[in-house]
Design an enzyme around this catalytic site. Sequence first.
Site, mmCIF file in Angstrom:
data_model
loop_
_atom_site.group_PDB
_atom_site.id
_atom_site.type_symbol
_atom_site.label_atom_id
_atom_site.label_comp_id
_atom_site.label_asym_id
_atom_site.label_seq_id
_atom_site.Cartn_x
_atom_site.Cartn_y
_atom_site.Cartn_z
ATOM 1 N N LYS A 1 22.352 8.140 39.169
ATOM 2 C CA LYS A 1 21.573 7.645 38.031
ATOM 3 C C LYS A 1 20.099 7.581 38.445
ATOM 4 C CE LYS A 1 21.154 3.916 34.615
ATOM 5 N NZ LYS A 1 21.749 2.696 34.017
ATOM 6 N N GLU B 1 22.003 4.388 41.912
ATOM 7 C CA GLU B 1 20.794 4.349 41.089
ATOM 8 C C GLU B 1 19.546 4.054 41.924
ATOM 9 O OE1 GLU B 1 18.843 2.088 37.178
ATOM 10 O OE2 GLU B 1 20.884 1.627 37.787
#
Length: 329
Positions: free
Chosen positions: A208, A166
């Site tokens: 992500k 992420e």
Amino acid sequence: MCAGGKGILAADESSSTIKKRFDAIGVESTFDNRRDYREMLFRSDEAMTKYISGVILFDETIRQKAKDGTPLVELIQKADSIPGIKVDAGAKPQPGAPGETITEGLDGLGGRLKEYYDLGARFAKWRAVIDIGAGIPSYTSLIANAQALARYAALCQEANIVPIVEPEVLMDGDHDIDRCYDVTEWVLKEVFQQLFYARIRLEGMVLKPNMIVPGMKSPKQVSYEQVAEKTVRVLKNCVPSAVPGIAFLSGGQSDEAATGHLDAMIKIGNLPWNLTFSYGRALQAAPQKAWSGKPENWGAGQAAFTHRAKMNYLAALGKWAADEEKKAA
């Protein structure tokens, strides 16, 4: 984790973050209240079985048991969903990079991953934070965060845990959508370069990322289609097709905007990855407000959660429409 329209519930708020969420609805952030709230979500049968593929948990939550003694992890598993765990220790000020942060938590991570695997986690999450401002991001901060993400991913794969990578470019500030595009492109290219150096198996990870949106203080408004076009373009320029899934974060977007942007991306078509959602606030703000810490509001909280999960499920299939939001949860 990313196929068939299902998405990932980010229920991994730290103690300080969940306190802020609870303060907003007038609920004290106690051990029992945090457990009761998350138990309410995980016992939302329709949402969990039809629309949610995995749940990211906080260290406290993965160890908690429901009121009847059932481990919360088992509630997730019984819903045919996959338990996951947040493993970073948060973003801290980075020496030598004023105004920027480095995410910590690598020390001892190998041992913690083994423990989390034994507790039921099958995937993990590590969030790097990249801010846009005057003179930032710097290469110093960007490369340090990209290397940390790669080291984390390597430790996860060694532990038979799927890493969610992420790198979040924040939507704070007054920058326009093109500035977000340029920074996100730089970030993603550096991250995948470091993943290559760390010998990460791209087929065994999930990305992500943020969407390409203007800063929250930007005066320029953009359409769902503009966000979708720029987001898909930057992903095609930076993300190898070997990556099986991309699960977007919602950042500071409104519930409906996060849903509408995802739907517009799916409708572009011809995408080499499965696109879906991994939302925290955009899935939970409505059920938190409906629940408000009262046992008698469990049904209302679950209905609100189910509604938001269904809206994003439809978006991940390209079947969402704005008039769906007008229907009662």
